[in-house]
Design a protein around this motif. Structure first.
Motif, PDB file in Angstrom:
ATOM      1  N   GLY A 184      49.138  44.014  34.977  1.00 30.23           N
ATOM      2  CA  GLY A 184      48.330  43.182  35.847  1.00 30.23           C
ATOM      3  C   GLY A 184      48.034  41.845  35.206  1.00 30.23           C
ATOM      4  O   GLY A 184      48.380  41.601  34.042  1.00 30.23           O
ATOM      5  N   LYS A 185      47.371  40.986  35.964  1.00 27.49           N
ATOM      6  CA  LYS A 185      47.030  39.663  35.463  1.00 27.49           C
ATOM      7  C   LYS A 185      45.698  39.224  36.037  1.00 27.49           C
ATOM      8  O   LYS A 185      45.398  39.512  37.211  1.00 27.49           O
ATOM      9  N   VAL A 186      44.898  38.570  35.216  1.00 25.45           N
ATOM     10  CA  VAL A 186      43.630  38.032  35.690  1.00 25.45           C
ATOM     11  C   VAL A 186      43.944  36.726  36.415  1.00 25.45           C
ATOM     12  O   VAL A 186      44.347  35.730  35.803  1.00 25.45           O
ATOM     13  N   ILE A 187      43.784  36.727  37.738  1.00 21.85           N
ATOM     14  CA  ILE A 187      44.188  35.578  38.552  1.00 21.85           C
ATOM     15  C   ILE A 187      43.023  34.630  38.834  1.00 21.85           C
ATOM     16  O   ILE A 187      43.246  33.527  39.360  1.00 21.85           O
ATOM     17  N   SER A 203      20.433  32.714  35.007  1.00 23.52           N
ATOM     18  CA  SER A 203      21.356  33.782  34.589  1.00 23.52           C
ATOM     19  C   SER A 203      22.711  33.550  35.236  1.00 23.52           C
ATOM     20  O   SER A 203      22.802  33.084  36.377  1.00 23.52           O
ATOM     21  N   THR A 204      23.755  33.872  34.490  1.00 25.46           N
ATOM     22  CA  THR A 204      25.120  33.650  34.960  1.00 25.46           C
ATOM     23  C   THR A 204      25.865  34.978  35.006  1.00 25.46           C
ATOM     24  O   THR A 204      25.828  35.760  34.045  1.00 25.46           O
ATOM     25  N   THR A 205      26.541  35.226  36.115  1.00 23.90           N
ATOM     26  CA  THR A 205      27.342  36.437  36.284  1.00 23.90           C
ATOM     27  C   THR A 205      28.817  36.058  36.334  1.00 23.90           C
ATOM     28  O   THR A 205      29.217  35.231  37.157  1.00 23.90           O
ATOM     29  N   ILE A 206      29.592  36.649  35.435  1.00 20.82           N
ATOM     30  CA  ILE A 206      31.029  36.385  35.363  1.00 20.82           C
ATOM     31  C   ILE A 206      31.778  37.583  35.949  1.00 20.82           C
ATOM     32  O   ILE A 206      31.534  38.726  35.561  1.00 20.82           O
ATOM     33  N   THR A 207      32.691  37.312  36.883  1.00 17.08           N
ATOM     34  CA  THR A 207      33.454  38.386  37.526  1.00 17.08           C
ATOM     35  C   THR A 207      34.942  38.059  37.481  1.00 17.08           C
ATOM     36  O   THR A 207      35.424  37.229  38.272  1.00 17.08           O
ATOM     37  N   GLY A 233      36.733  33.862  29.405  1.00 17.69           N
ATOM     38  CA  GLY A 233      37.960  33.126  29.132  1.00 17.69           C
ATOM     39  C   GLY A 233      39.210  33.921  29.433  1.00 17.69           C
ATOM     40  O   GLY A 233      40.264  33.673  28.834  1.00 17.69           O
ATOM     41  N   ALA A 234      39.105  34.860  30.370  1.00 21.32           N
ATOM     42  CA  ALA A 234      40.216  35.774  30.636  1.00 21.32           C
ATOM     43  C   ALA A 234      41.219  35.244  31.654  1.00 21.32           C
ATOM     44  O   ALA A 234      42.228  35.909  31.915  1.00 21.32           O
ATOM     45  N   TYR A 235      40.968  34.085  32.228  1.00 18.84           N
ATOM     46  CA  TYR A 235      41.861  33.571  33.268  1.00 18.84           C
ATOM     47  C   TYR A 235      43.303  33.455  32.758  1.00 18.84           C
ATOM     48  O   TYR A 235      43.573  32.879  31.708  1.00 18.84           O
ATOM     49  N   GLY A 236      44.231  34.065  33.514  1.00 17.84           N
ATOM     50  CA  GLY A 236      45.638  34.034  33.157  1.00 17.84           C
ATOM     51  C   GLY A 236      46.074  35.119  32.201  1.00 17.84           C
ATOM     52  O   GLY A 236      47.254  35.219  31.884  1.00 17.84           O
TER      53      GLY A 236
END
Length: 287
Positions: A184-187, A203-207, A233-236
């Motif tokens: 898979g890939k983080v799109i 507060s910040t929520t990262i999804t 920083g998981a994009y891509g």
């Protein structure tokens, strides 16, 4: 007005509410019973925009057949449309519901919902009556009765449901072992910022959003909210996704972590049952 009178009124009020709720259920006029429940099918999945918001879930186009006219209806989940769709693929069946006579007020659920008699709120009202009775007994006869009243039934309830929890855990572990794997890939990585109105705290929520294709060729887009280190920083990033072939919405990036979590849940259930039983025994000993 003393505590006895207040608690008696509490029990009476919630008792009336419970009777009204059960009466409405018998008459078939609860909100749940007046809800039309349908089966929809996702016909298109829109790719999330990197840096966007997770509000509303994954954007999808859904088709369902109107039982009144027999015509096909095409709708989207834009706006406030019930539960978020966090895993989507073309052809996935989801639940569509709307109040009787108001098809424009449709709402989605990730799974097709069974008919409901609307007994949730009356059951909660009965629980509040029981709470009032236990507190009343504690006020009149002594506080150890509160330990008995809450600990005893709670321990029985936990003990009765513990075998079912163990069986459910075993089934989930079996499904984990039978999972297929796919690349898979983080799109996209979605970001939501909220500000507390009281103290101004932000507060910040990262999804992260992961995309993968099953062995059968089903292209899945899903929110990935756990077991992904450095998610901001998981994009891509390329990832290995383990999924259940019968339901790709059930997936994980770390089967070992999920297995440990299942074991931990059963342990917590056992500890809760023991603590509740000990609470009831302590209350009886203090009488």
């Amino acid at each position: 007005m003393g505590w006895d009178e207040v608690l008696t009124l509490w029990c009476a009020a919630w008792g009336v509410a419970a009777l009204v709720g059960y009466g409405m259920s018998l008459a078939g006029v609860t909100k749940a019973q007046r809800t039309v429940r349908l089966t929809g099918r996702i016909v298109r999945v829109r790719e999330p925009r990197h840096g966007g918001s997770r509000a509303g879930g994954i954007s999808v186009v859904v088709s369902y057949r109107d039982p009144a006219s027999g015509q096909e209806v095409i709708v989207t989940n834009d706006g406030e449309r019930g539960e978020m769709i966090t895993a989507a693929w073309e052809g996935r069946e989801i639940g569509v519901s709307h109040p009787r006579g108001r098809p424009h007020a449709y709402r989605f659920s990730p799974t097709v919902q069974e008919p409901d008699r609307g007994l949730g709120w009356p059951g909660f009202a009965v629980f509040l009556v029981y709470v009032g009775l236990v507190v009343l007994a504690a006020v009149d006869w002594g506080w150890p009765w509160a330990l008995i009243g809450f600990g005893g039934p709670g321990a029985v309830f936990a003990a009765v449901h513990l075998p079912g929890s163990v069986r459910a855990k075993n089934r989930r572990v079996e499904r984990l072992a039978a999972m297929d794997s796919a690349r898979g890939k983080v799109i996209a990585v979605l970001k939501d910022v909220s500000v507390d109105q009281d103290d101004g705290h932000t507060s910040t929520t990262i999804t992260p959003v992961v995309s993968f294709t099953t062995r059968e060729g089903t292209a899945v887009t899903a929110h990935c909210t756990s077991h992904l280190p450095g998610e901001a920083g998981a994009y891509g990033r390329d990832v290995t996704v383990h999924y259940t072939p019968a339901d790709p919405a059930e997936f994980t990036l770390d089967r070992a972590a999920v297995r440990r979590s299942e074991e931990r849940d059963v342990t917590v259930n056992v500890v809760v049952a023991v603590v509740l039983a000990a609470t009831a025994v302590a209350g009886a000993a203090l009488l």
